[in-house]
Design an enzyme around this catalytic site. Structure first.
Site: not given
Ligand code: HMH
Length: 227
Positions: A55, A96, A148, A218
């Site tokens: 991520d 972040e 998001e 996702e």
């Molecule tokens: C895979 N989807 C993924 N990572 C993230 N950080 C977000 C959404 C939301 O910012």
């Protein structure tokens, strides 16, 4: 006469009609087994670490995408408050990235040595495909909202009453599950709905396809993280 989906769109927004169109797909993305395992405390920590590293790479690719949406807003938007919403999103990504580094060191994840998995690369390539000047602001901001939303809905679920999320994962869940992030998602949804109401049929079709593609990416991303 029964209200058709188009009439519903005028009252509660086009995006709400999409969420109703394929509730199973939406649930697959926001109530994934990976999320359920965080929520019930059964998560395998190697999955969490894999997710964290992947991520981080995703978010690095997400920054230029959000920037491209901001640029489109500055050029194409009919409402100058859009820019402020998107700028706040971009600013949050600055925090972040720093948070990912701190969290990774806490878990002993070496970010510099992580290679993106194919699923992640595919998702990042999809983001890139939405960055060009040929992609309308309406379509791009819809994608941003959907991306998001999945995290907001997923992680907020892990914080609900009755969840047994391990304390060491609570901070991660709060990052996307907090009320401020929920508000940000609602602002993005409002922008998307406002634009979609005045979109051409072709734009509408494109935006809807992009929305469902995001849900698929996702789900794949959670599958990959879970291993
Ligand atoms: C895979 N989807 C993924 N990572 C993230 N950080 C977000 C959404 C939301 O910012």
């Amino acid at each position: 006469m029964e209200a058709g989906l188009e009439q519903v769109a005028e009252v509660e927004g086009t995006t709400a009609t999409w969420l109703k169109k394929d509730p199973l797909m939406y649930t697959a993305a926001t109530r994934h087994p990976m999320i359920l395992s965080i929520r019930d405390g059964s998560i395998d920590l190697s999955s969490f670490k894999r997710w964290l590293g992947q991520d981080y790479l995703f978010v690095r690719a997400f920054v230029p995408f959000v920037s491209s949406v901001l640029l489109k807003a500055c050029r194409e938007s009919d409402d100058n408050s859009d820019m402020e919403v998107l700028l706040s999103g971009l600013a949050a990504l600055n925090d972040e990235i720093a948070w990912f580094k701190k969290e990774a060191s806490k878990w002993g994840v070496v970010l510099s040595s992580i290679a993106p998995q194919k699923v992640n690369e595919d998702y990042c390539r999809f983001l890139e495909s939405l960055m060009g000047p040929d992609v309308e602001y309406t379509v791009a901001v819809t994608a941003l909202w959907a991306i998001e939303l999945v995290y907001q809905q997923s992680f907020a679920y892990c914080l609900e009453e009755g969840s047994r999320t391990p304390p060491e994962l609570a901070e991660t869940c709060r990052r996307w599950g907090n009320e401020g992030f929920g508000q940000y998602c609602r602002s993005l949804q409002k922008i998307a709905d406002r634009r979609l109401l005045r979109a051409t049929n072709e734009e509408l079709k494109k935006a809807q396809a992009v929305f469902f593609r995001v849900l698929e990416h996702e789900v794949e991303f959670w599958n990959m993280s879970r291993g």
